[in-house]
Design a protein around this motif. Structure first.
Motif, PDB file in Angstrom:
ATOM      1  N   GLU A  74       0.840  -1.195   0.000  1.00  0.00           N
ATOM      2  CA  GLU A  74       0.000   0.000   0.000  1.00  0.00           C
ATOM      3  C   GLU A  74       0.877   1.248   0.000  1.00  0.00           C
ATOM      4  O   GLU A  74       1.926   1.282   0.659  1.00  0.00           O
ATOM      5  CB  GLU A  74      -0.904   0.014   1.224  1.00  0.00           C
ATOM      6  CG  GLU A  74      -1.956  -1.085   1.213  1.00  0.00           C
ATOM      7  CD  GLU A  74      -2.844  -1.074   2.443  1.00  0.00           C
ATOM      8  OE1 GLU A  74      -3.847  -1.822   2.448  1.00  0.00           O
ATOM      9  OE2 GLU A  74      -2.534  -0.334   3.404  1.00  0.00           O
ATOM     10  N   VAL A  75       0.432   2.250  -0.742  1.00  0.00           N
ATOM     11  CA  VAL A  75       1.118   3.543  -0.792  1.00  0.00           C
ATOM     12  C   VAL A  75       0.077   4.626  -0.525  1.00  0.00           C
ATOM     13  O   VAL A  75      -0.954   4.681  -1.198  1.00  0.00           O
ATOM     14  CB  VAL A  75       1.791   3.786  -2.148  1.00  0.00           C
ATOM     15  CG1 VAL A  75       2.453   5.170  -2.175  1.00  0.00           C
ATOM     16  CG2 VAL A  75       2.814   2.699  -2.447  1.00  0.00           C
ATOM     17  N   ILE A  76       0.344   5.470   0.449  1.00  0.00           N
ATOM     18  CA  ILE A  76      -0.580   6.551   0.809  1.00  0.00           C
ATOM     19  C   ILE A  76      -0.328   7.745  -0.103  1.00  0.00           C
ATOM     20  O   ILE A  76       0.815   8.154  -0.316  1.00  0.00           O
ATOM     21  CB  ILE A  76      -0.401   6.936   2.281  1.00  0.00           C
ATOM     22  CG1 ILE A  76      -0.793   5.746   3.179  1.00  0.00           C
ATOM     23  CG2 ILE A  76      -1.234   8.169   2.626  1.00  0.00           C
ATOM     24  CD1 ILE A  76      -0.458   5.946   4.637  1.00  0.00           C
ATOM     25  N   VAL A  77      -1.412   8.297  -0.632  1.00  0.00           N
ATOM     26  CA  VAL A  77      -1.327   9.386  -1.603  1.00  0.00           C
ATOM     27  C   VAL A  77      -2.518  10.322  -1.393  1.00  0.00           C
ATOM     28  O   VAL A  77      -3.584   9.874  -0.965  1.00  0.00           O
ATOM     29  CB  VAL A  77      -1.314   8.803  -3.048  1.00  0.00           C
ATOM     30  CG1 VAL A  77      -2.639   8.144  -3.390  1.00  0.00           C
ATOM     31  CG2 VAL A  77      -0.931   9.830  -4.089  1.00  0.00           C
ATOM     32  N   PRO A  78      -2.362  11.621  -1.644  1.00  0.00           N
ATOM     33  CA  PRO A  78      -3.505  12.527  -1.471  1.00  0.00           C
ATOM     34  C   PRO A  78      -4.613  12.241  -2.474  1.00  0.00           C
ATOM     35  O   PRO A  78      -4.356  11.853  -3.623  1.00  0.00           O
ATOM     36  CB  PRO A  78      -2.901  13.917  -1.683  1.00  0.00           C
ATOM     37  CG  PRO A  78      -1.628  13.689  -2.408  1.00  0.00           C
ATOM     38  CD  PRO A  78      -1.122  12.352  -1.987  1.00  0.00           C
ATOM     39  N   ALA A  79      -5.848  12.453  -2.042  1.00  0.00           N
ATOM     40  CA  ALA A  79      -7.013  12.167  -2.883  1.00  0.00           C
ATOM     41  C   ALA A  79      -7.206  13.219  -3.971  1.00  0.00           C
ATOM     42  O   ALA A  79      -7.982  12.999  -4.899  1.00  0.00           O
ATOM     43  CB  ALA A  79      -8.270  12.072  -2.023  1.00  0.00           C
ATOM     44  N   MET A  80      -6.521  14.351  -3.881  1.00  0.00           N
ATOM     45  CA  MET A  80      -6.599  15.382  -4.909  1.00  0.00           C
ATOM     46  C   MET A  80      -5.198  15.656  -5.426  1.00  0.00           C
ATOM     47  O   MET A  80      -4.348  16.170  -4.715  1.00  0.00           O
ATOM     48  CB  MET A  80      -7.230  16.667  -4.350  1.00  0.00           C
ATOM     49  CG  MET A  80      -7.647  17.687  -5.417  1.00  0.00           C
ATOM     50  SD  MET A  80      -6.278  18.594  -6.171  1.00  0.00           S
ATOM     51  CE  MET A  80      -5.606  19.439  -4.756  1.00  0.00           C
ATOM     52  N   SER A  81      -4.969  15.259  -6.671  1.00  0.00           N
ATOM     53  CA  SER A  81      -3.697  15.479  -7.351  1.00  0.00           C
ATOM     54  C   SER A  81      -3.918  15.117  -8.810  1.00  0.00           C
ATOM     55  O   SER A  81      -5.025  14.728  -9.201  1.00  0.00           O
ATOM     56  CB  SER A  81      -2.586  14.615  -6.743  1.00  0.00           C
ATOM     57  OG  SER A  81      -1.357  14.802  -7.433  1.00  0.00           O
ATOM     58  N   PHE A  82      -2.887  15.238  -9.629  1.00  0.00           N
ATOM     59  CA  PHE A  82      -2.953  14.705 -10.980  1.00  0.00           C
ATOM     60  C   PHE A  82      -3.023  13.187 -10.891  1.00  0.00           C
ATOM     61  O   PHE A  82      -2.423  12.569 -10.005  1.00  0.00           O
ATOM     62  CB  PHE A  82      -1.717  15.151 -11.769  1.00  0.00           C
ATOM     63  CG  PHE A  82      -1.751  14.771 -13.217  1.00  0.00           C
ATOM     64  CD1 PHE A  82      -2.862  15.022 -13.999  1.00  0.00           C
ATOM     65  CD2 PHE A  82      -0.647  14.171 -13.808  1.00  0.00           C
ATOM     66  CE1 PHE A  82      -2.887  14.679 -15.352  1.00  0.00           C
ATOM     67  CE2 PHE A  82      -0.655  13.830 -15.153  1.00  0.00           C
ATOM     68  CZ  PHE A  82      -1.774  14.081 -15.925  1.00  0.00           C
ATOM     69  N   ALA A  83      -3.745  12.574 -11.812  1.00  0.00           N
ATOM     70  CA  ALA A  83      -3.986  11.132 -11.747  1.00  0.00           C
ATOM     71  C   ALA A  83      -2.705  10.312 -11.719  1.00  0.00           C
ATOM     72  O   ALA A  83      -2.675   9.206 -11.155  1.00  0.00           O
ATOM     73  CB  ALA A  83      -4.865  10.698 -12.915  1.00  0.00           C
ATOM     74  N   ALA A  84      -1.624  10.834 -12.304  1.00  0.00           N
ATOM     75  CA  ALA A  84      -0.364  10.092 -12.336  1.00  0.00           C
ATOM     76  C   ALA A  84       0.113   9.724 -10.941  1.00  0.00           C
ATOM     77  O   ALA A  84       0.774   8.694 -10.756  1.00  0.00           O
ATOM     78  CB  ALA A  84       0.713  10.905 -13.058  1.00  0.00           C
ATOM     79  N   SER A  85      -0.206  10.569  -9.953  1.00  0.00           N
ATOM     80  CA  SER A  85       0.242  10.290  -8.581  1.00  0.00           C
ATOM     81  C   SER A  85      -0.268   8.946  -8.089  1.00  0.00           C
ATOM     82  O   SER A  85       0.411   8.272  -7.313  1.00  0.00           O
ATOM     83  CB  SER A  85      -0.234  11.405  -7.638  1.00  0.00           C
ATOM     84  OG  SER A  85       0.287  12.651  -8.017  1.00  0.00           O
TER      85      SER A  85
END
Length: 373
Positions: A74-85
């Motif tokens: 699992e990798v935690i990432v913000p829910a609002m960003s460019f889709a590439a993230s």
């Protein structure tokens, strides 16, 4: 009427002539200028190992690989960003774990980070949205506590500083983008800054077919690498852009200051967080309450476009995109990211703009909203 795009790269005649010299040299793919560019980037970020690549997206994907992210992690990432993230996480066979963002900064809400960590969490990927740094001291402290790798999505943040330190000059792994809408460009391109020589070597192998070169001139293939090597043509542009980066950042801060002066007295919506002198201002985004204004964002964009001003959208809420809905993510679980996704508009911001250009954007915006019926 002068047309204002929301972003435009600044390529001067010196850079054009420098590129023409590379083209005349006969060596246009990866070569001496890539080496020079990597060395200059390394100096810019305090001497860390830097390797150049074909895009910021490639940088993120390879960074996850060298961080050990694989299938089922699992990798935690913000829910609002460019889709590439988030896309790069899926491409590693891993699982994106979304965390909501803050309304003003648009950055990952670090106070929600620990609750998102599980036994399968391998890394966290903060995004320095629009160049405003995330609270890195707090985030790195949590990452150390749980033994997590930190891959900074610094696509917007080349030239930004966090508490007097340049983004990319500290931390674990930082990834930059040099797309034409970023603060400096190589046309297409990106880079990774990391701490260890063995990780820099892994990047070199992965970016060119998994090839390892031996001292005797022979080669071997030690992994199923990709093809992500930057060209000398792009690197030469990057060298010229890097020389001007601090001046670009200074001008962007001046333009952002005018936006705040023009819009703060009677704000039409929610302004972005101002940050400090370390903010490189890749974008200036505004939240407009379209549901209460009685117009759609598309109508607003069209009205501004008819008046010669382009308006971008940065960004939709990633869990609301079709791919992620099909994977059973739900936008409503991330109310702030969802709101930003509905209301965000990106106003023009690039170094060649004049002060009057900013005032024109603001007066046109107010006029469109006043006459929306």
């Amino acid at each position: 009427m002068t047309y204002l795009p929301f972003s435009r790269p600044d390529i001067d005649e010196h850079t054009i002539e420098a590129v023409s010299q590379v083209l005349r040299s006969g060596w246009i793919t990866t070569g001496p200028y890539v080496t020079k560019f990597e060395s200059a980037l390394s100096s810019y970020v305090g001497g860390r190992k830097v390797r150049a690549l074909t895009s910021g997206t490639a940088a993120l994907e390879i960074a996850l690989m060298i961080a050990g992210v694989g299938k089922g992690d699992e990798v935690i990432v913000p829910a609002m960003s460019f889709a590439a993230s988030a896309n790069v996480i899926l491409r590693r066979g891993a699982v994106p774990v979304f965390v909501d963002v803050e309304l003003a900064s648009r950055n990952l809400n670090v106070s929600l980070l620990e609750a998102a960590i599980s036994s399968r969490t391998r890394a966290v990927m903060p995004v320095h949205f629009a160049g405003l740094p995330v609270d890195m001291d707090r985030l790195l402290q949590i990452a150390r506590k749980f033994d997590l790798r930190v891959v900074e999505d610094a696509a917007h943040a080349i030239g930004s500083e966090y508490r007097g330190r340049r983004i990319g000059a500290f931390g674990d792994i930082a990834c930059f983008s040099f797309h034409p809408n970023k603060n400096m460009t190589t046309i297409e391109g990106g880079a990774i800054a990391c701490n260890h020589a063995d990780e820099a070597r892994l990047i070199e192998v992965e970016r060119f077919h998994g090839i390892e070169r031996h001292a005797d001139g022979n080669i071997d293939v030690i992994s199923a690498g990709g093809k992500f090597n930057l060209s000398d043509v792009s690197a030469r542009i990057g060298l010229a852009q890097l020389e001007r980066l601090d001046a670009f950042g200074k001008r962007r801060r001046e333009l952002a200051s005018i936006y705040f002066h023009e819009l703060s007295a009677d704000p039409p919506g929610i302004l972005p967080e101002a940050g400090d002198e370390g903010h490189c201002w890749n974008m200036f985004t505004l939240l407009l309450p379209f549901d209460r204004l009685g117009m759609t964002r598309t109508q607003f964009q069209q009205a501004m476009g008819k008046r010669g001003i382009a308006i971008g959208v940065h960004y939709p809420c990633i869990p609301g995109l079709t791919l992620y809905r099909q994977l059973d993510y739900r936008e409503e679980r991330f109310p702030i990211a969802s709101r930003i996704g509905r209301e965000t508009v990106t106003l023009p911001l690039f170094p060649a703009m004049t002060d009057d250009d900013v005032r024109r954007v603001c007066s046109t915006l107010r006029g469109v909203l006043a006459n929306r019926s």
